[in-house]
Design a protein around this motif. Structure first.
Motif, short mmCIF file in Angstrom:
data_model
loop_
_atom_site.label_atom_id
_atom_site.label_comp_id
_atom_site.label_asym_id
_atom_site.label_seq_id
_atom_site.Cartn_x
_atom_site.Cartn_y
_atom_site.Cartn_z
N THR A 54 50.10 6.36 43.75
CA THR A 54 49.36 7.55 43.00
C THR A 54 48.16 6.96 42.68
OG1 THR A 54 50.11 6.83 40.81
CG2 THR A 54 51.23 8.59 41.92
N ILE A 55 47.71 5.94 42.53
CA ILE A 55 46.42 5.01 42.42
C ILE A 55 45.75 5.40 43.80
CG2 ILE A 55 45.19 3.11 41.90
CD1 ILE A 55 47.14 2.30 40.23
N SER A 56 46.16 5.17 44.73
CA SER A 56 45.70 4.95 46.03
C SER A 56 45.25 6.67 46.48
CB SER A 56 46.59 4.39 47.29
OG SER A 56 46.75 2.93 46.86
N LEU A 57 46.09 7.45 45.91
CA LEU A 57 45.78 8.77 46.22
C LEU A 57 44.27 9.10 46.11
CD1 LEU A 57 46.79 11.64 47.37
CD2 LEU A 57 47.69 11.98 45.11
N GLY A 58 43.95 8.60 44.97
CA GLY A 58 42.28 9.13 44.55
C GLY A 58 41.30 8.67 45.47
N PRO A 59 41.32 7.52 46.12
CA PRO A 59 40.37 7.23 46.94
C PRO A 59 40.75 7.93 48.35
CG PRO A 59 41.09 5.25 46.16
CD PRO A 59 42.15 6.16 45.40
N ALA A 60 41.80 8.41 48.71
CA ALA A 60 42.31 8.94 49.77
C ALA A 60 41.73 10.46 49.79
CB ALA A 60 43.71 9.30 49.98
N LEU A 61 41.24 11.04 48.67
CA LEU A 61 40.72 12.18 48.79
C LEU A 61 39.19 12.30 49.20
CD1 LEU A 61 41.37 13.28 44.98
CD2 LEU A 61 42.65 14.26 46.77
N THR A 62 38.78 11.09 49.58
CA THR A 62 37.23 11.38 50.14
C THR A 62 37.42 11.50 51.37
OG1 THR A 62 37.39 8.85 50.39
CG2 THR A 62 36.45 9.57 48.55
N ALA A 63 38.60 11.04 52.29
CA ALA A 63 38.36 11.43 53.77
C ALA A 63 38.27 12.76 54.33
CB ALA A 63 39.52 10.63 54.37
N PRO A 64 39.19 13.64 54.05
CA PRO A 64 39.42 14.99 54.29
C PRO A 64 37.91 15.65 53.88
CG PRO A 64 41.25 14.54 53.10
CD PRO A 64 40.42 13.34 52.62
#
Length: 428
Positions: A54-64
């Motif tokens: 769930t922490i890693s989901l935050g930075p993953a929002l930048t790619a799309p």
């Protein structure tokens, strides 16, 4: 001819080196979160009990968002100039990092802060910084772009060490504040006082109240339907899918081949050094040799790295050589795409084209590691993925080699290309 080119390149450097310096700082600033987020996962997990996923989901929002909006931001750079966008992005990134220091204990606050970060990240993409440099340099463009993109290597050296020391001494909240202050002092003055572009200078030359000059750029159809665009986009996507899937899996790959995990981590550290060396070498050569030929050679380097991993499992020497070779490919990849974009499309259209191809590179970087791990889960081996890289790199090399001669570039930086639709309608 070589002597004249060297003299012209030196003239460009004397006039515009502050822009390169500021752009390098901008690229370094854009990597701050990518190179520090891993160090904040453990403190956040302990502080709030959030899972690592769930922490890693935050930075993953930048790619799309970067993939979808890449062409839009690139078009805005072409139209309005990179200075205003870069200033907004730099100040926005510092502010967003301060916002991250206020999150918790609710998980939604972490995700909301990263939504803000995802929007800000659009304005600090490599397109912003390279477009300014590409406009000022012609004979020394290869080296200038290479030095600009070395900012990512600079960030990879400074940021992890800085983040670790600040977390250990001040805790994770003040560490985020400390990083924001540090990068503000290092980079913001450079961007404020030195970062500009040809497009920004044109805008300032227009007297106050006078009508703005018409914005001249070839029709989008002309650009997107050209074979050069398709070849650059597909070739860049293929090599990014290979290189950016290997890099995050280096340590697991080496441990699978029989190398101790601690030793594998030490070998993986060679990647940053060789990527900087590869970037500078390719940049120097691009100003002297034909770019598509250099690109074809560079994109075949991951084949050598893959064969070393496959042919010498458990060998520290072979693994070290493979990582050094892969680092050169990693350093060369974005430089080659940026340089070839400027040569085949001109600097007037650089933002739109490079932003569009950059979105595909981001997609390759996101899907590549997923592919590798899916292959490993199914086969319990990295060998099938390593063999798959061979044809992908060869296809990319053929696409680069078949780009052909550079179009003529007029003094205003526009590449003279025929409209593919008009050409198709003309009689033979």
């Amino acid at each position: 001819m070589s002597g004249r080119l060297d003299r012209d390149a030196r003239t460009e450097w004397r006039r515009h080196w502050p822009v390169v310096l500021a752009a390098t700082g901008g690229v370094a600033l854009s990597t701050v979160n990518a190179y520090s987020i891993g160090l904040f996962i453990d403190p956040l997990e302990k502080a709030f009990g959030w899972s690592r996923a769930t922490i890693s989901l935050g930075p993953a929002l930048t790619a799309p968002l970067a993939i979808i909006m890449g062409p839009v931001i690139g078009g805005a750079v072409d139209r309005f100039g990179p200075r205003r966008l870069g200033l907004f992005g730099a100040f926005g990134l510092i502010t967003a990092n301060l916002l991250l220091s206020l999150v918790g204990p609710a998980l939604w606050s972490w995700w909301a802060a990263w939504v803000v970060m995802a929007i800000v990240n659009l304005f600090i993409q490599p397109t912003i910084w390279t477009s300014a440099v590409a406009g000022y340099f012609r004979d020394g463009r290869g080296l200038a772009l290479a030095l600009t993109l070395c900012g990512s290597g600079l960030g990879s050296i400074i940021t992890p060490f800085l983040a670790y020391e600040l977390i250990e001494r001040l805790g994770w909240r003040l560490a985020l504040v400390g990083m924001a202050v540090f990068w503000s002092l290092m980079v913001l003055p450079l961007i404020v006082f030195c970062f500009t572009s040809v497009r920004d200078e044109e805008r300032k030359r227009v007297p106050s109240g006078a009508p703005k000059p018409d914005y001249v750029r070839p029709p989008i159809r002309h650009l997107i339907l050209s074979r050069h665009f398709f070849q650059l986009a597909i070739a860049g996507w293929l090599v990014a899918s290979v290189v950016l899937s290997l890099v995050p899996n280096l340590v697991p790959l080496m441990t699978w081949s029989g190398i101790d995990r601690g030793e594998a981590a030490g070998i993986a550290a060679l990647l940053g050094i060789s990527s900087i060396g590869g970037r500078l070498t390719i940049g120097f050569l691009l100003d002297r040799l034909h770019g598509p030929l250099l690109a074809a050679v560079a994109v075949c380097l991951p084949i050598m790295a893959s064969l070393l991993f496959l042919g010498f499992p458990g060998s520290v020497g072979a693994a070290s050589a493979a990582v050094l070779i892969l680092g050169v490919a990693l350093g060369a990849e974005l430089d080659l795409i940026a340089y070839l974009t400027a040569r085949y499309f001109g600097v007037r259209s650089f933002g739109l084209i490079f932003g569009s191809i950059g979105g595909l590179i981001t997609l390759g970087g996101a899907l590549g590691p997923l592919f590798v791990n899916m292959v490993y889960d199914a086969a319990h081996s990295y060998a099938p993925a390593l063999w798959t890289y061979v044809p992908l790199c060869l296809i990319s090399a053929v696409l680069f080699l078949s780009l052909g001669r550079y179009p003529a570039e007029d003094p205003d930086g526009a590449a003279d290309q025929p409209d593919p639709l008009e050409t198709a309608c003309q009689p033979a």
